[in-house]
Enzyme design. Structure first.
Site, short mmCIF file in Angstrom:
data_model
loop_
_atom_site.label_atom_id
_atom_site.label_comp_id
_atom_site.label_asym_id
_atom_site.label_seq_id
_atom_site.Cartn_x
_atom_site.Cartn_y
_atom_site.Cartn_z
N ARG A 151 -13.86 -1.06 -2.52
CA ARG A 151 -13.28 -0.65 -1.22
C ARG A 151 -12.54 0.69 -1.51
O ARG A 151 -12.03 1.02 -2.55
CB ARG A 151 -12.06 -1.34 -0.85
CG ARG A 151 -11.26 -0.93 0.24
CD ARG A 151 -10.49 -1.76 0.95
NE ARG A 151 -9.36 -2.33 0.30
CZ ARG A 151 -8.49 -3.08 0.54
NH1 ARG A 151 -8.59 -3.60 1.81
NH2 ARG A 151 -7.48 -3.87 -0.29
N ARG A 201 -3.00 -11.30 -6.25
CA ARG A 201 -2.68 -11.50 -4.69
C ARG A 201 -3.55 -12.63 -4.37
O ARG A 201 -3.05 -13.38 -3.44
CB ARG A 201 -3.35 -10.17 -4.18
CG ARG A 201 -2.43 -9.05 -4.19
CD ARG A 201 -3.37 -7.54 -4.01
NE ARG A 201 -3.76 -7.39 -2.65
CZ ARG A 201 -4.94 -6.88 -2.30
NH1 ARG A 201 -5.39 -5.90 -3.32
NH2 ARG A 201 -5.33 -6.67 -1.31
N ARG A 210 2.26 -14.63 6.87
CA ARG A 210 1.76 -14.75 5.60
C ARG A 210 2.34 -15.96 4.66
O ARG A 210 2.00 -16.33 3.81
CB ARG A 210 1.92 -13.65 4.73
CG ARG A 210 0.68 -12.98 4.48
CD ARG A 210 0.82 -11.96 3.49
NE ARG A 210 0.16 -10.73 4.33
CZ ARG A 210 -0.71 -9.98 3.84
NH1 ARG A 210 -1.34 -10.22 2.39
NH2 ARG A 210 -1.11 -8.92 4.34
N LYS A 239 -10.06 -8.62 7.02
CA LYS A 239 -9.11 -8.72 8.29
C LYS A 239 -9.09 -7.20 8.89
O LYS A 239 -9.10 -7.29 10.13
CB LYS A 239 -7.68 -9.14 8.07
CG LYS A 239 -7.58 -10.61 7.18
CD LYS A 239 -6.25 -10.94 6.92
CE LYS A 239 -5.48 -10.02 5.79
NZ LYS A 239 -6.32 -10.13 4.57
N ARG A 291 -6.84 1.70 -3.39
CA ARG A 291 -5.55 1.39 -3.38
C ARG A 291 -5.16 0.83 -4.45
O ARG A 291 -5.76 0.39 -5.35
CB ARG A 291 -5.50 -0.23 -2.22
CG ARG A 291 -5.00 0.49 -0.94
CD ARG A 291 -5.31 -0.45 0.19
NE ARG A 291 -4.58 -1.64 -0.31
CZ ARG A 291 -4.58 -2.80 0.67
NH1 ARG A 291 -4.94 -2.49 1.75
NH2 ARG A 291 -3.97 -3.99 0.37
P1 AP5 Z 1 -10.74 -4.89 4.37
O1 AP5 Z 1 -11.30 -5.21 5.94
O2 AP5 Z 1 -9.91 -3.80 4.10
O3 AP5 Z 1 -10.15 -6.42 4.19
P2 AP5 Z 1 -8.71 -6.93 4.43
O4 AP5 Z 1 -8.66 -8.46 4.45
O5 AP5 Z 1 -7.77 -6.17 5.54
O6 AP5 Z 1 -7.91 -6.77 3.03
P3 AP5 Z 1 -6.40 -6.15 2.58
O7 AP5 Z 1 -6.66 -5.97 0.93
O8 AP5 Z 1 -6.07 -5.06 3.23
O9 AP5 Z 1 -5.69 -7.47 2.83
P4 AP5 Z 1 -4.26 -7.64 2.20
O10 AP5 Z 1 -3.86 -8.99 2.99
O11 AP5 Z 1 -4.32 -8.16 0.59
O12 AP5 Z 1 -3.48 -6.49 2.20
P5 AP5 Z 1 -2.39 -5.94 3.25
O13 AP5 Z 1 -2.85 -4.49 3.26
O14 AP5 Z 1 -2.44 -6.64 4.60
O15 AP5 Z 1 -12.18 -5.28 3.67
C1 AP5 Z 1 -12.24 -5.28 2.29
C2 AP5 Z 1 -13.41 -4.56 1.97
O16 AP5 Z 1 -14.72 -5.21 2.27
C3 AP5 Z 1 -13.57 -3.22 2.49
O17 AP5 Z 1 -14.10 -2.25 1.66
C4 AP5 Z 1 -14.41 -3.54 3.62
O18 AP5 Z 1 -15.30 -2.12 4.03
C5 AP5 Z 1 -15.66 -4.48 3.01
N1 AP5 Z 1 -15.84 -5.24 4.07
C6 AP5 Z 1 -15.13 -5.83 5.23
N2 AP5 Z 1 -15.88 -6.64 5.83
C7 AP5 Z 1 -17.12 -6.94 5.23
C8 AP5 Z 1 -18.20 -7.90 5.47
N3 AP5 Z 1 -18.31 -8.64 6.45
N4 AP5 Z 1 -19.40 -7.60 4.64
C9 AP5 Z 1 -19.36 -6.85 3.45
N5 AP5 Z 1 -18.19 -5.88 3.25
C10 AP5 Z 1 -17.17 -6.12 3.86
O19 AP5 Z 1 -1.17 -5.85 2.26
C11 AP5 Z 1 -0.77 -5.32 1.24
C12 AP5 Z 1 0.53 -5.86 0.65
O20 AP5 Z 1 1.57 -5.82 1.70
C13 AP5 Z 1 0.41 -7.40 0.18
O21 AP5 Z 1 0.00 -7.82 -0.90
C14 AP5 Z 1 2.02 -7.79 0.37
O22 AP5 Z 1 2.84 -7.36 -0.66
C15 AP5 Z 1 2.56 -6.71 1.57
N6 AP5 Z 1 2.62 -7.68 2.86
C16 AP5 Z 1 1.69 -7.11 3.71
N7 AP5 Z 1 1.95 -8.15 4.89
C17 AP5 Z 1 3.12 -8.92 4.66
C18 AP5 Z 1 3.68 -9.89 4.91
N8 AP5 Z 1 3.39 -10.34 6.34
N9 AP5 Z 1 4.46 -10.78 4.35
C19 AP5 Z 1 4.69 -10.38 3.08
N10 AP5 Z 1 4.31 -9.36 2.42
C20 AP5 Z 1 3.26 -8.74 3.00
#
Ligand code: AP5
Length: 215
Positions: A123, A167, A88, A13, A156
């Site tokens: 990552r 997760r 979410r 994402k 992270r």
């Molecule tokens: P990356 O682009 O970093 O993936 P992502 O989907 O953004 O992953 P996140 O782990 O950031 O998502 P998340 O939703 O768990 O965490 P968030 O920070 O939002 O890509 C991942 C890896 O793959 C990278 O190394 C990249 O280079 C590689 N990659 C990407 N695309 C690729 C491809 N096509 N091919 C190969 N490799 C690729 O949330 C963290 C925490 O915050 C949550 O757990 C929760 O506790 C809290 N939180 C955040 N938002 C909310 C909400 N709305 N409600 C409640 N809690 C929330």
């Protein structure tokens, strides 16, 4: 353009949000990045969110809705925005709809849990900018150093194997129901489900094609 990027942890994402932001010239609202900044700054929100994040659980809905509402009202979001990581839960989606900001499109990225685990275990991130790398798919120019600043990259805390499993479970239980919520809605944004299996440029090309077709 007002977009939502939906999908499991590590599906890409954040990567796609940055590519779409450069193409559409609208800001990314990443709730994960906002929460990590709040934790680093030791704010009240950060202190309340930290336990939930480190254990792979969701931060309570109302805290997230208040955070996003304030950000969406900022001047730079008036031209549009890309929501990365919000909503979410169905409750968050209902709250977003009640804000009346007129989201036009939901892009839901899909990938198997096994591939997700490989993406997250490789990552590395640059905490100050949020730039994301992958040891195999998108390595930095110099080992474990940010391409722009040369500062060290880190993993992270919530990317450890145990928390990734938590997760993924939370995603399947609490976020996946949003796919039917948006797909079955008779009004509101169009929902497109897209495979995130290809490399980042291939996935970006699919998303651009869908947005072209919709506009
Ligand atoms: P990356 O682009 O970093 O993936 P992502 O989907 O953004 O992953 P996140 O782990 O950031 O998502 P998340 O939703 O768990 O965490 P968030 O920070 O939002 O890509 C991942 C890896 O793959 C990278 O190394 C990249 O280079 C590689 N990659 C990407 N695309 C690729 C491809 N096509 N091919 C190969 N490799 C690729 O949330 C963290 C925490 O915050 C949550 O757990 C929760 O506790 C809290 N939180 C955040 N938002 C909310 C909400 N709305 N409600 C409640 N809690 C929330």
């Amino acid at each position: 353009m007002k977009l939502v990027l939906l999908g499991p942890p590590g599906v890409g994402k954040g990567t796609q949000a940055q590519l779409l932001s450069a193409w559409l010239k609208v800001p990314v609202i990443s709730t994960g990045d906002m929460l990590r900044a709040a934790v680093a700054a030791g704010t009240e929100l950060g202190q309340a969110a930290q336990w939930h994040m480190n254990s792979g659980q969701l931060v309570p809905d109302q805290m997230m809705v208040d955070l996003v509402k304030a950000r969406i009202e900022a001047q730079d979001c008036q031209v549009g925005f890309i929501l990365d990581g919000f909503p979410r839960t169905v409750q968050q989606a209902i709250a977003l709809s009640e804000l009346g900001v007129g989201v036009e499109c939901v892009l839901a990225l899909k990938l198997s849990d096994a591939v997700i685990v490989r993406r997250l275990s490789g990552r590395w991130v640059h905490p100050a900018s949020g730039r994301v790398y992958h040891t195999m798919h998108h390595p930095p120019q110099r080992d474990l150093l940010d391409d722009v600043t040369g500062e060290p990259l880190v993993q992270r805390e919530d990317d450890c194997a145990e928390t990734v499993q938590a997760r993924l479970e939370v995603y399947h239980q609490q976020t996946e129901p949003l796919l039917s919520y948006y797909s079955n809605a008779t009004e509101g944004p169009l929902c497109h489900q897209v495979s995130a299996q290809g490399d980042a440029e291939e996935v970006h090309a699919q998303l651009k094609a869908l947005l072209h077709a919709q506009s």
